[in-house]
Motif scaffolding. Structure first.
Motif, PDB file in Angstrom:
ATOM      1  N   MET A 318       4.895  29.433  47.508  1.00 50.88           N
ATOM      2  CA  MET A 318       5.706  30.573  47.726  1.00 50.88           C
ATOM      3  C   MET A 318       7.491  30.289  47.466  1.00 50.88           C
ATOM      4  N   ARG A 319       7.273  29.466  49.000  1.00 49.21           N
ATOM      5  CA  ARG A 319       8.741  29.299  48.437  1.00 49.21           C
ATOM      6  C   ARG A 319       9.565  28.682  47.688  1.00 49.21           C
ATOM      7  N   GLU A 320       8.840  27.616  47.101  1.00 55.87           N
ATOM      8  CA  GLU A 320       8.845  27.148  46.042  1.00 55.87           C
ATOM      9  C   GLU A 320       9.231  27.580  44.902  1.00 55.87           C
ATOM     10  N   ILE A 321       7.957  28.846  44.844  1.00 54.42           N
ATOM     11  CA  ILE A 321       8.365  29.403  43.815  1.00 54.42           C
ATOM     12  C   ILE A 321       9.287  30.380  43.849  1.00 54.42           C
ATOM     13  N   GLY A 322       8.958  31.053  44.831  1.00 54.01           N
ATOM     14  CA  GLY A 322      10.693  31.968  45.184  1.00 54.01           C
ATOM     15  C   GLY A 322      12.331  30.883  45.087  1.00 54.01           C
ATOM     16  N   THR A 323      12.267  29.868  45.353  1.00 53.49           N
ATOM     17  CA  THR A 323      13.407  28.854  44.952  1.00 53.49           C
ATOM     18  C   THR A 323      13.724  28.922  43.499  1.00 53.49           C
ATOM     19  N   ILE A 324      12.848  28.221  42.906  1.00 56.37           N
ATOM     20  CA  ILE A 324      13.215  27.880  41.940  1.00 56.37           C
ATOM     21  C   ILE A 324      13.422  29.356  40.513  1.00 56.37           C
ATOM     22  N   ALA A 325      12.188  30.311  40.922  1.00 52.99           N
ATOM     23  CA  ALA A 325      13.051  31.635  40.390  1.00 52.99           C
ATOM     24  C   ALA A 325      13.806  31.923  41.028  1.00 52.99           C
ATOM     25  N   ALA A 326      14.827  32.141  42.430  1.00 52.43           N
ATOM     26  CA  ALA A 326      16.333  31.886  42.673  1.00 52.43           C
ATOM     27  C   ALA A 326      17.095  31.198  41.558  1.00 52.43           C
ATOM     28  N   LEU A 327      16.545  30.671  41.130  1.00 51.99           N
ATOM     29  CA  LEU A 327      17.403  29.079  40.545  1.00 51.99           C
ATOM     30  C   LEU A 327      17.661  29.909  39.165  1.00 51.99           C
ATOM     31  N   GLY A 328      17.174  30.445  38.422  1.00 56.12           N
ATOM     32  CA  GLY A 328      16.850  31.252  37.468  1.00 56.12           C
ATOM     33  C   GLY A 328      15.702  31.384  36.270  1.00 56.12           C
ATOM     34  N   MET A 329      14.482  30.027  36.844  1.00 57.19           N
ATOM     35  CA  MET A 329      13.277  30.394  35.887  1.00 57.19           C
ATOM     36  C   MET A 329      12.606  31.610  35.784  1.00 57.19           C
ATOM     37  N   THR A 330      12.179  31.807  35.040  1.00 53.92           N
ATOM     38  CA  THR A 330      11.279  32.833  34.591  1.00 53.92           C
ATOM     39  C   THR A 330       9.696  32.917  34.592  1.00 53.92           C
ATOM     40  N   GLY A 331       9.387  34.325  34.804  1.00 57.58           N
ATOM     41  CA  GLY A 331       7.984  34.181  35.005  1.00 57.58           C
ATOM     42  C   GLY A 331       7.557  33.298  33.641  1.00 57.58           C
ATOM     43  N   ALA A 332       7.597  33.878  32.557  1.00 56.91           N
ATOM     44  CA  ALA A 332       6.780  32.769  31.882  1.00 56.91           C
ATOM     45  C   ALA A 332       6.706  30.908  32.384  1.00 56.91           C
ATOM     46  N   GLN A 333       7.842  30.848  32.375  1.00 54.80           N
ATOM     47  CA  GLN A 333       7.872  30.304  32.638  1.00 54.80           C
ATOM     48  C   GLN A 333       7.635  28.834  33.809  1.00 54.80           C
ATOM     49  N   ILE A 334       7.404  29.563  35.059  1.00 53.52           N
ATOM     50  CA  ILE A 334       6.596  29.667  36.223  1.00 53.52           C
ATOM     51  C   ILE A 334       4.904  29.567  35.695  1.00 53.52           C
ATOM     52  N   THR A 335       4.853  30.367  34.883  1.00 54.92           N
ATOM     53  CA  THR A 335       3.677  30.832  34.135  1.00 54.92           C
ATOM     54  C   THR A 335       2.987  29.141  33.805  1.00 54.92           C
ATOM     55  N   ARG A 336       4.101  29.144  32.979  1.00 53.63           N
ATOM     56  CA  ARG A 336       3.971  27.631  32.020  1.00 53.63           C
ATOM     57  C   ARG A 336       3.769  26.011  33.185  1.00 53.63           C
ATOM     58  N   LEU A 337       4.342  25.731  33.789  1.00 52.82           N
ATOM     59  CA  LEU A 337       4.578  25.459  34.854  1.00 52.82           C
ATOM     60  C   LEU A 337       2.887  24.624  35.440  1.00 52.82           C
ATOM     61  N   PHE A 338       2.672  25.697  36.425  1.00 54.79           N
ATOM     62  CA  PHE A 338       1.334  26.054  36.913  1.00 54.79           C
ATOM     63  C   PHE A 338       0.122  25.368  35.921  1.00 54.79           C
ATOM     64  N   PHE A 339       0.424  26.390  35.011  1.00 50.93           N
ATOM     65  CA  PHE A 339      -0.426  25.927  33.516  1.00 50.93           C
ATOM     66  C   PHE A 339      -0.247  24.557  33.110  1.00 50.93           C
ATOM     67  N   LEU A 340       0.648  23.784  33.292  1.00 45.99           N
ATOM     68  CA  LEU A 340       0.550  22.897  32.527  1.00 45.99           C
ATOM     69  C   LEU A 340       0.242  22.256  33.956  1.00 45.99           C
ATOM     70  N   GLU A 341       0.506  21.898  34.863  1.00 45.79           N
ATOM     71  CA  GLU A 341       0.073  21.507  36.463  1.00 45.79           C
ATOM     72  C   GLU A 341      -1.784  21.780  35.971  1.00 45.79           C
ATOM     73  N   ALA A 342      -2.803  22.400  36.384  1.00 44.66           N
ATOM     74  CA  ALA A 342      -3.723  22.431  36.328  1.00 44.66           C
ATOM     75  C   ALA A 342      -4.381  21.906  34.668  1.00 44.66           C
ATOM     76  N   LEU A 343      -3.480  21.890  33.722  1.00 43.73           N
ATOM     77  CA  LEU A 343      -4.298  21.098  32.454  1.00 43.73           C
ATOM     78  C   LEU A 343      -3.863  19.688  32.294  1.00 43.73           C
ATOM     79  N   PHE A 344      -2.976  18.653  33.083  1.00 45.56           N
ATOM     80  CA  PHE A 344      -2.857  17.671  33.234  1.00 45.56           C
ATOM     81  C   PHE A 344      -4.304  16.862  34.215  1.00 45.56           C
ATOM     82  N   ILE A 345      -4.289  17.713  35.416  1.00 45.70           N
ATOM     83  CA  ILE A 345      -5.830  17.659  36.319  1.00 45.70           C
ATOM     84  C   ILE A 345      -7.203  17.767  35.017  1.00 45.70           C
ATOM     85  N   GLY A 346      -6.957  18.628  34.369  1.00 38.56           N
ATOM     86  CA  GLY A 346      -8.209  19.345  33.751  1.00 38.56           C
ATOM     87  C   GLY A 346      -8.542  17.344  33.007  1.00 38.56           C
ATOM     88  N   VAL A 347      -6.938  17.699  31.912  1.00 38.13           N
ATOM     89  CA  VAL A 347      -7.246  16.574  30.957  1.00 38.13           C
ATOM     90  C   VAL A 347      -7.460  14.599  31.631  1.00 38.13           C
TER      91      VAL A 347
END
Lengths: 429, 251
Positions: A318-347
């Protein structure tokens, strides 16, 4: 920094969590690859059994024979089989026609009644027809029919002896039956049967060789020259056989073969393709549908692990999400980030699962899985040893499927991460 | 005496007479009925020719035979129809030997194999060749009287004394006048109906009455019935004992 790099770094940073998610996916993928390979092996086995011992691609019989087959109704035979055979051989779609005589009988020995099933075959024709389908196993051209060639083409284990003399009262016997009767090559025994004129007949036969059938359902089998079988069953006067077994050059030509043969023989004989006649094949096809559903359940179970771990990731970070959001990362970018993490594990996990599956199936496809003990006493039309078959198509499908399911499963929790307000996220403990 | 009283006396007398007439019949025990019945069915020797008409779902076929029996435990059956010509069934006590002209071996049957069907008919080897007294194998109970095909019969229930008897329970209807079997139903130990035999024709041979047409239905077979007919029969005449040997069987 690019999102995929951050995602990769995060995957590596949370090794235990990534490993947990990945293992669930890999195990599910491995299980499904093994399951599909086993089913493919069983289907392949059923096809081989049907084509070799049972129906060929198409079977021509008396219309009533199948209905009373359990009573060994040899009087319900195809009369003047040679003429019918010649007519069928002239059809362009027909590769070969094999006449066979099936019958049931009894052997009384040591005061016990032993059931026996017999097939009268033309050994030379059988070898030639099988050689067309399995050219890599074919004997040398022009070689006289020999037992080892026949055993190879019919997938039989050989326990010594020679092919029966075409004119003599000789037979090949299943090793299992021979052991039960306490006889071996060279011994004689008497078979009692009911003939085509509904009379009782008993002949004494000499065992010319012993063979092992791969199928438990054929363990009471004897094979004898078709001419001898016809005389034994009093079918010789009408030149009748119980079955005409037909082959075409390719499996996909079977519908054409059925149509052409049906036209040629009309209504007086029954023409059935091996898929119609083969209950085991139909059962396995049904089983394949069921296993598709079971595979889906496997993946759903794996999905719950992925959803769970991704949710944990979101809450723990949560804190990390809050930090990167405060640093300017948009919601869509955060979604993509976590999605990519899951995708890399999945692949990675799906690749590992498929790789392990291939590593297990490839040797098993050579040595087989031995069900002999489990199948003892079970007279199923299935081999005692099943050789799993790796299908490129189904393996690729499993790979894509597991990646897609993983990606889809991670979507909901990652959306939740994106919706968090930076201040709320930073306050989270 | 007043006429009314006289009529009553006459009626009472008639009832007494009728009862008196019935007493001997009712006084018979099941064992006695079986003994009287077997006087017609068991012989010192018997020679006969006849046929079996076997009807099943595949049609009707006829098998003809010659039969010779000596006492209860020796019999020889030889088929004479063209399809089975020369095939023989020899019974020696509790063992049966089958001879087929095209076989090098004599097939030996005993135990459960005696229940196997003869030529696909509704008769088993035991039915065709066994003739020992039922009193040796069964307890007999007289259950009453019934009319079968217009004939008064005793209904007897026979329960096997031992487990190795082929038919654990038999219900037999024995003609109360001629003491011949009119019908027999055969049951398993659990009461499942196995076979039914009806005797529809008889012939007097000497002082015996022989059933010459038997209809047998095996309930384990669908749409099946066998009609066993005796054409010629000779009873208690000399028979060559050497016929009943394995050497003679294969000669």
């Amino acid at each position: 920094m690019k999102l995929w790099r951050i995602a990769l770094r995060n995957v590596a940073r949370n090794k235990r969590r990534s490993l947990l998610s990945g293992t669930a996916i890999a195990v599910a993928t491995l299980s499904v690859v093994l399951l599909f390979s086993l089913i493919a092996g069983m289907l392949g086995d059923t096809v081989a059994i049907a084509l070799t011992y049972d129906t060929g691609h198409v079977q021509v019989r008396h219309p009533e024979f199948g209905r009373y087959e359990h009573l060994s109704p040899v009087h319900l035979a195809v009369s003047d089989a040679e003429t019918v055979q010649a007519r069928l051989e002239a059809l362009p779609v027909v590769a070969s026609v094999l006449p066979r005589v099936r019958f049931g009988g009894a052997i009384y020995r040591e005061d016990q009644n032993h059931a026996v099933y017999g097939i009268g075959v033309d050994f030379g024709r059988e070898i030639a027809a099988a050689a067309q389908r399995l050219p890599h196993l074919a004997p040398d051209a022009g070689a006289p029919p020999a037992l080892d060639d026949f055993a190879r083409m019919w997938r039989l284990d050989l326990f010594g002896g020679v092919l029966p003399d075409p004119g003599a009262r000789e037979l090949l016997m299943s090793k299992t039956l021979a052991d039960e009767l306490g006889v071996t090559t060279g011994d004689k025994l008497t078979i009692l049967t009911r003939t085509a004129v509904m009379s009782t007949q008993a002949w004494t036969f000499r065992i010319s060789g012993l063979v092992g059938f791969p199928v438990g359902g054929l363990s009471r089998m004897v094979l004898l020259p078709i001419g001898v079988a016809q005389r034994f069953l009093q079918l010789d006067a009408t030149g009748a056989v119980t079955d005409l077994v037909l082959y075409t050059a390719r499996d996909d030509q079977v519908p054409d073969l059925v149509a052409a043969v049906s036209d040629a023989v009309g209504d007086r004989l029954q023409v059935r393709s091996w898929t119609e006649e083969n209950a085991m094949y139909r059962l396995l096809q049904l089983a394949t549908r069921i296993y598709d559903i079971i595979s889906l359940v496997f993946f759903l179970l794996a999905t719950t692990v992925i959803v769970n771990t991704t949710m944990m990731v979101v809450y723990e970070r949560m804190r990390e999400i809050g930090t990167i959001a405060a640093l300017g990362m948009t919601g869509a970018q955060i979604t993509r980030l976590f999605f990519l993490e899951a995708l890399f594990i999945g692949v990675a996990a799906a690749l590992v699962g498929v790789g392990l599956g291939i590593a297990v199936v490839l040797p098993l496809s050579q040595v087989g899985i031995d069900y002999t003990e489990a199948m003892e006493g079970v007279e199923l039309n299935m081999s005692n040893i099943i050789y799993p078959q790796l299908s490129l198509r189904s393996t690729a499908l499993v790979l894509c499927y597991s990646i897609a399911v993983t990606a889809a499963a991670s979507f909901w929790p990652t959306r939740r991460a994106a919706r968090l307000h930076p201040v709320t996220a930073l306050r989270a403990t | 005496m007043r006429p009314c009283a006289r009529r009553l006396l006459v009626a009472a007398g008639a009832v007494v007479l009728a009862l008196a007439a019935a007493v001997p019949a009712l006084a018979l025990t099941g064992d006695e009925i079986i003994r009287r019945m077997e006087r017609h069915e068991r012989h010192d020797s018997m020679q006969s020719t006849g046929s079996m008409e076997i009807t099943d779902r595949f049609g009707t076929r006829t098998k003809s035979f010659m039969s010779t029996a000596l006492g209860d435990d020796r019999s020889l059956l030889e088929f004479t129809n063209p399809e089975e010509a020369g095939q023989k069934v020899l019974r020696l006590e509790d063992e049966i030997y089958l001879y087929f002209p095209d076989s090098e071996d004599v097939i030996h049957l005993q135990g459960a194999a005696l229940r196997d069907s003869v030529l696909g008919s509704d008769f088993s080897y035991e039915d065709m060749t066994g003739s020992s007294s039922r009193l040796n194998d069964y307890e007999v109970v007289l259950e009453g009287t019934e009319e079968i095909d217009g004939h008064e019969t005793y209904r007897l229930r026979l329960t096997a004394k031992r487990r190795d008897v082929v038919y654990p329970v038999q219900v037999a209807w024995v003609d109360s006048e001629r003491f011949v079997t009119r019908r027999v139903e055969l049951f398993s130990r659990r009461g499942r109906a196995l076979k039914r035999m009806a005797v529809t024709e008889f012939r007097e041979v000497g002082d015996k009455v022989i059933g010459t047409r038997l209809e047998m239905s095996d309930f384990m077979k669908k749409e099946s019935m066998t009609v066993f007919t005796i054409d010629d029969i000779a009873i208690d005449e000399p028979v060559d004992e050497s016929l009943f040997s394995l050497e003679e069987l294969t000669f």
